[in-house]
Design a protein around this motif. Structure first.
Motif, PDB file in Angstrom:
ATOM      1  N   SER A 225      83.085 -51.684  80.959  1.00  0.00           N
ATOM      2  CA  SER A 225      82.681 -52.786  81.842  1.00  0.00           C
ATOM      3  C   SER A 225      83.843 -53.738  82.094  1.00  0.00           C
ATOM      4  CB  SER A 225      81.507 -53.552  81.220  1.00  0.00           C
ATOM      5  OG  SER A 225      80.382 -52.717  81.046  1.00  0.00           O
ATOM      6  N   TRP A 226      84.615 -53.992  81.051  1.00  0.00           N
ATOM      7  CA  TRP A 226      85.757 -54.904  81.192  1.00  0.00           C
ATOM      8  C   TRP A 226      86.836 -54.317  82.094  1.00  0.00           C
ATOM      9  CZ3 TRP A 226      90.886 -54.572  79.115  1.00  0.00           C
ATOM     10  CH2 TRP A 226      91.636 -55.755  79.262  1.00  0.00           C
TER      11      TRP A 226
ATOM     12  N   THR B 282      86.427 -52.093  84.454  1.00  0.00           N
ATOM     13  CA  THR B 282      85.944 -51.930  85.834  1.00  0.00           C
ATOM     14  C   THR B 282      85.435 -53.252  86.416  1.00  0.00           C
ATOM     15  OG1 THR B 282      83.761 -51.261  84.984  1.00  0.00           O
ATOM     16  CG2 THR B 282      85.340 -49.509  85.509  1.00  0.00           C
ATOM     17  N   HIS B 283      85.678 -54.345  85.686  1.00  0.00           N
ATOM     18  CA  HIS B 283      85.337 -55.698  86.162  1.00  0.00           C
ATOM     19  C   HIS B 283      83.833 -55.857  86.437  1.00  0.00           C
ATOM     20  CE1 HIS B 283      89.666 -56.326  86.549  1.00  0.00           C
ATOM     21  NE2 HIS B 283      89.732 -55.226  87.281  1.00  0.00           N
ATOM     22  N   GLN B 284      83.029 -55.282  85.549  1.00  0.00           N
ATOM     23  CA  GLN B 284      81.576 -55.425  85.653  1.00  0.00           C
ATOM     24  C   GLN B 284      81.132 -56.700  84.941  1.00  0.00           C
ATOM     25  OE1 GLN B 284      79.398 -53.239  87.189  1.00  0.00           O
ATOM     26  NE2 GLN B 284      81.137 -52.017  87.879  1.00  0.00           N
TER      27      GLN B 284
ATOM     28  N   SER C 100      74.368 -51.609  89.759  1.00  0.00           N
ATOM     29  CA  SER C 100      75.454 -51.055  88.957  1.00  0.00           C
ATOM     30  C   SER C 100      74.886 -50.284  87.774  1.00  0.00           C
ATOM     31  CB  SER C 100      76.375 -52.166  88.439  1.00  0.00           C
ATOM     32  OG  SER C 100      77.285 -51.658  87.483  1.00  0.00           O
TER      33      SER C 100
ATOM     34  N   ILE D 184      76.612 -48.949  85.385  1.00  0.00           N
ATOM     35  CA  ILE D 184      77.384 -49.340  84.198  1.00  0.00           C
ATOM     36  C   ILE D 184      76.822 -50.627  83.612  1.00  0.00           C
ATOM     37  CG2 ILE D 184      79.646 -50.054  83.343  1.00  0.00           C
ATOM     38  CD1 ILE D 184      80.917 -48.267  85.411  1.00  0.00           C
ATOM     39  N   HIS D 185      76.550 -51.611  84.477  1.00  0.00           N
ATOM     40  CA  HIS D 185      75.971 -52.876  84.009  1.00  0.00           C
ATOM     41  C   HIS D 185      74.605 -52.638  83.376  1.00  0.00           C
ATOM     42  CE1 HIS D 185      74.946 -57.353  85.026  1.00  0.00           C
ATOM     43  NE2 HIS D 185      75.177 -57.165  83.738  1.00  0.00           N
TER      44      HIS D 185
END
Length: 316
Positions: free
Chosen positions: A50-51, A53-55, A196, A198-199
């Motif tokens: 997440s970090w 990919t700026h999630q 998202s 991922i989120h």
């Protein structure tokens, strides 16, 4: 063609994850602690992803109040199913820990489709689905080895007691599979509302980690038990990868479904899971107990796979 190998590898990973987590449980002595470690490793993996990919890592209070309470149950259901599989693997073996939850998943997913539960699209019951469900049930019965010859050295009373003690675990295995199907539907809707996957996966695993932390505190699990696992050194390095496998499964599902469709992902993943779980049990891989695969079990697995194929792909 190469893309179709990814779902098969995902299924292999699921069967491997159960065996790996069960071995970790053997070292630490607690299914709650081993599941907590697995979930925490997956959570850290998703945190890093997440970090990079700026999630976003949090959700707003307004989002929580505007959506139903069941939206946050995915992580809890996942934690219960994962912990249950760790216990079941040592009680009923790799094969049953795979086939019985799969039956539960298919049954629950059919109900979810039929009634549109958890905001899922409605997909009514068809003759193909009914036929597939009957094939799955028949395949499960054969794969359980109910028609295999009994050990002549065991008394009839001992055999009945053994079957009776396994029955409760087998019922729980089906219920665990139903929870996994609900988790999938809930996380799918969560991913849609958050825009998202991922989120959504990070939030789901965060809830699961929190639940397992509370369970470990309530059961007075000792973190010092992890020393036994660390003491195994490089020989058992693989006991720590269960969480990463689980996180990769969630992410690969989100990536592959739009490309090749849900039906193909589910069927191919289940094929890999069934085959590899049979190999784990037959050869005692990952330190598991050896339980040779019989002809009736192989036939049962084939019938079960045809049933899953009928439910997910065939239409009539």
């Amino acid at each position: 063609m190469l893309l179709l190998m990814f779902p098969v590898a995902m299924g292999v990973g699921l069967a491997m994850q159960t065996a790996v987590n069960a071995k970790l449980r053997g070292f630490v002595g607690s299914p709650y602690l081993s599941s907590g470690v697995s979930f925490l490793i997956a959570w850290l993996f998703l945190l890093l992803l997440s970090w990079t990919t700026h999630q976003p890592l949090v959700i707003s209070s307004s989002f929580i109040t505007q959506h139903p309470g069941w939206l946050w149950l995915g992580g809890l259901f996942g934690a219960i199913a994962l912990t249950g599989n760790v216990v079941l693997f040592q009680k009923i073996g790799s094969l049953q820990t795979t086939v019985l939850p799969i039956m539960g998943q298919i049954m629950m997913s059919t109900l979810i489709d039929q009634f549109g539960l958890f905001q899922s699209p409605t997909n009514p019951l068809t003759l193909a689905k009914v036929t597939g469900l009957l094939l799955i049930i028949g395949g499960v019965i054969l794969s359980l080895g109910l028609f295999d010859p009994r050990d002549p050295l065991l008394k009839a009373t001992e055999q009945r007691a053994h079957r009776g003690s396994q029955l409760l675990y087998q019922i729980f295995a089906v219920l665990a599979g139903m929870l996994m199907a609900m988790q999938t539907a809930i996380n799918g809707y969560l991913g849609t509302t958050l825009h998202s996957p991922i989120h959504a996966a990070f939030i789901s695993f965060s809830i699961g980690v929190l639940c397992l932390i509370l369970v470990n505190l309530f059961t007075h699990s000792h973190l010092t038990s992890l020393r036994r696992a660390f003491a195994q050194g490089r020989r058992y390095w693989w006991v720590w990868i269960g969480g990463v496998i689980g996180a990769l499964y969630v992410l690969c599902s989100s990536w592959l479904v739009p490309l090749i469709g849900t039906g193909q992902v589910v069927v191919l993943a289940l094929f890999g899971q069934l085959v590899f779980s049979a190999l784990v049990e037959n050869f005692g891989l990952f330190g598991s107990q050896v339980n040779r695969i019989t002809r009736s079990k192989i036939i049962g697995l084939v019938i079960m796979f045809v049933g899953v194929l009928t439910v997910k792909v065939v239409t009539f």
